[in-house]
Design an enzyme around this catalytic site. Structure first.
Site, PDB file in Angstrom:
ATOM      1  CD  GLN A 175      -3.498  -0.159  -1.604  1.00  0.00           C
ATOM      2  OE1 GLN A 175      -3.568   0.411  -2.694  1.00  0.00           O
ATOM      3  NE2 GLN A 175      -3.929   0.410  -0.493  1.00  0.00           N
TER       4      GLN A 175
ATOM      5  CG  ASN B 217      -0.293  -0.370   2.488  1.00  0.00           C
ATOM      6  OD1 ASN B 217       0.285  -1.453   2.610  1.00  0.00           O
ATOM      7  ND2 ASN B 217      -0.343   0.519   3.452  1.00  0.00           N
TER       8      ASN B 217
ATOM      9  CB  CYS C  49      -2.725   3.321   8.908  1.00  0.00           C
ATOM     10  SG  CYS C  49      -3.412   2.682   7.393  1.00  0.00           S
TER      11      CYS C  49
ATOM     12  CB  ALA D  14     -16.117  -2.237  -0.981  1.00  0.00           C
ATOM     13  CG  HIS D  15     -12.399   1.877   1.882  1.00  0.00           C
ATOM     14  ND1 HIS D  15     -11.382   2.799   1.970  1.00  0.00           N
ATOM     15  CD2 HIS D  15     -12.079   0.883   2.741  1.00  0.00           C
ATOM     16  CE1 HIS D  15     -10.498   2.377   2.871  1.00  0.00           C
ATOM     17  NE2 HIS D  15     -10.904   1.224   3.347  1.00  0.00           N
TER      18      HIS D  15
ATOM     19  CB  THR E 123     -28.398  -7.868  10.529  1.00  0.00           C
ATOM     20  OG1 THR E 123     -29.165  -8.502  11.544  1.00  0.00           O
ATOM     21  CG2 THR E 123     -29.283  -7.522   9.335  1.00  0.00           C
TER      22      THR E 123
HETATM   23  C1  LIG Z   1      -6.443  -0.192   3.338  1.00  0.00           C
HETATM   24  C2  LIG Z   1      -5.741  -1.460   3.564  1.00  0.00           C
HETATM   25  C3  LIG Z   1      -6.169  -2.387   4.540  1.00  0.00           C
HETATM   26  C4  LIG Z   1      -7.296  -2.081   5.490  1.00  0.00           C
HETATM   27  O1  LIG Z   1      -8.564  -2.081   4.900  1.00  0.00           O
HETATM   28  P1  LIG Z   1      -9.770  -1.397   5.710  1.00  0.00           P
HETATM   29  O2  LIG Z   1     -10.998  -1.774   4.956  1.00  0.00           O
HETATM   30  O3  LIG Z   1      -9.512   0.070   5.684  1.00  0.00           O
HETATM   31  O4  LIG Z   1      -9.758  -1.956   7.082  1.00  0.00           O
HETATM   32  C5  LIG Z   1      -5.499  -3.578   4.664  1.00  0.00           C
HETATM   33  N1  LIG Z   1      -4.451  -3.874   3.871  1.00  0.00           N
HETATM   34  C6  LIG Z   1      -4.007  -3.031   2.929  1.00  0.00           C
HETATM   35  C7  LIG Z   1      -2.861  -3.417   2.078  1.00  0.00           C
HETATM   36  C8  LIG Z   1      -4.625  -1.790   2.752  1.00  0.00           C
HETATM   37  O5  LIG Z   1      -4.168  -0.944   1.831  1.00  0.00           O
END
Ligand SMILES: *Cc1c(COP(=O)(O)O)cnc(C)c1O
Length: 390
Positions: A178, A150, A324, A199-200, A236
């Protein structure tokens, strides 16, 4: 107008995703566990999304479990294997450049008595296959190595790692958060047994992820309660988010080669411009085996936070290290693992493009950066000493 180039932290939800989700907040609000029409409609929507997620990685729908995040998927995968296979052994292998969702989970398991090997990486951020093979012993139950990093965008030799795990009968989990939508993924061809996604990171909603678990693997429940997700993950279902994830992964995996081409051209254009115009800068991560949208560059004699604040004032949203870790003053563990000194790791900027970014934006970022780096260096006693010493 703002320029958003922090797509590794999160992405803007696609309008088509949001529109589909809306229906499940308004019309189809039923609980998938209910047997009447509203419930059946919600259940159908969840199962359709499961099929879409499965299809995107060439898995079967019953091998997909929805979670509340990528972090949860990572936690679940690692803790479940640790618990289910303790009869076979207590050794886990991972890499030193994993996301904290994996690293901190492994560190917790160490406190509980598990043995963890953190494989070092080369200057580009890749683990060595030889070292992986040497690290596997009779007690090894899990190898967890991320698909793509990431921070620096480096793509790991996933297929070969999977092959080695297969040969030794060890389960292979990969954090592919990623990589989804950026690299074509076929879990069978790549020998992947478990895979995490969220998903985000591919223009879907926040707060929903998935874990792929190859059939035959003993998966322990992560959250106990009702019988949702075949009794493995009670609660749920977050129906609108799951629907959004299904739509988003469908869109994200529609045409990966075109996206790769477009993004890597933009990325390479930006990298060349920055390295050509700003002295004492270097690219972090692999020159070619990297995510198409990722450019991570270090500037000597610069402090990352100052750079980010000034970019923000110029309308640019980027990141130093990972979202993070920003806010903490610890240098990125990834940049240290690839051999950067503390002060070099502090002066790094990650730009992660998506398809909405343009060459004009890349130009503007590169020009702004040049001014900011010059300004910050003009205020740096370290830089002054360096120039005098030359
Ligand atoms: C963003 C990310 C995560 C965490 O995902 P979240 O849905 O934000 O908890 C884990 N691993 C990698 C490599 C990421 O880039």
């Amino acid at each position: 107008m703002r320029i958003y180039v922090d797509n590794a932290a999160t992405t803007k939800p696609d309008e088509r995703v949001v529109n589909e989700m809306l229906l499940y907040y308004t019309e189809y609000f039923g609980n998938p566990s209910s047997i009447y029409a509203e419930g059946a409609e919600a259940k159908r929507a969840v199962e359709t999304a499961r099929e879409k997620v499965a299809k995107a990685i060439v898995a079967e729908p019953r091998e997909i479990y929805f979670t509340g995040s990528g972090t949860e998927a990572d936690n679940w995968a690692i803790r479940s294997i640790a618990k289910a296979y303790i009869g076979k052994g207590n050794h886990i292998i991972t890499s030193s450049v994993e996301h904290h969702a994996v690293l901190h989970t492994c560190q917790e398991l160490e406190k509980e008595g598990y043995r963890v090997t953190y494989l070092p990486v080369d200057e580009y951020g890749r683990v060595s296959l030889d070292e992986l093979e040497k690290a596997i012993d009779d007690e090894t139950i899990l190898v967890s190595v991320m698909f793509a990093n990431n921070e620096i965008g480096t793509i790991m030799p996933i297929k070969q790692i999977g092959e080695i795990c297969r040969q030794h009968g060890v389960i292979f989990h990969t954090d592919a958060v990623q990589a989804i939508g950026m690299v074509p993924i076929d879990v069978n061809e790549l020998n992947i047994d478990m895979l995490s996604m969220t998903a985000h990171k591919f223009h879907g909603p926040k707060g929903v992820g998935a874990l792929y678990v190859r059939k035959g693997i003993n998966l322990k429940p992560f959250i106990t309660g009702g019988a949702q997700e075949r009794g493995k993950r009670a609660a749920t279902e977050n129906v609108p988010a799951i629907v959004g994830m299904g739509k988003a992964i469908e869109l994200a995996t529609e045409n990966i080669p075109d996206k790769q081409k477009k993004l890597s051209e933009l990325r390479d254009y930006y990298i060349k411009r920055v390295l050509d115009t700003i002295p004492y800068s270097r690219l972090n991560g692999h020159p070619t085996e990297r995510l198409a949208g990722n450019a991570n560059i270090s500037f000597q004699f610069i402090e990352g936070e100052g750079m980010l604040l000034r970019l923000d004032m110029k309308g640019i949203s980027a990141s130093s290290g990972s979202a993070c870790t920003s806010g903490s003053l610890d240098p990125s563990h990834v940049l240290l693992a690839i051999g950067l000194k503390h002060e070099e790791a502090h002066g790094s900027l990650r730009v992660s493009f998506d398809e909405s970014n343009t060459k004009e934006q890349a130009d503007y970022i590169a020009e702004s950066l040049k001014d900011i780096v010059e300004l910050l260096r003009s205020m740096s006693p370290l830089y002054e000493d360096f120039v005098k010493g030359k």
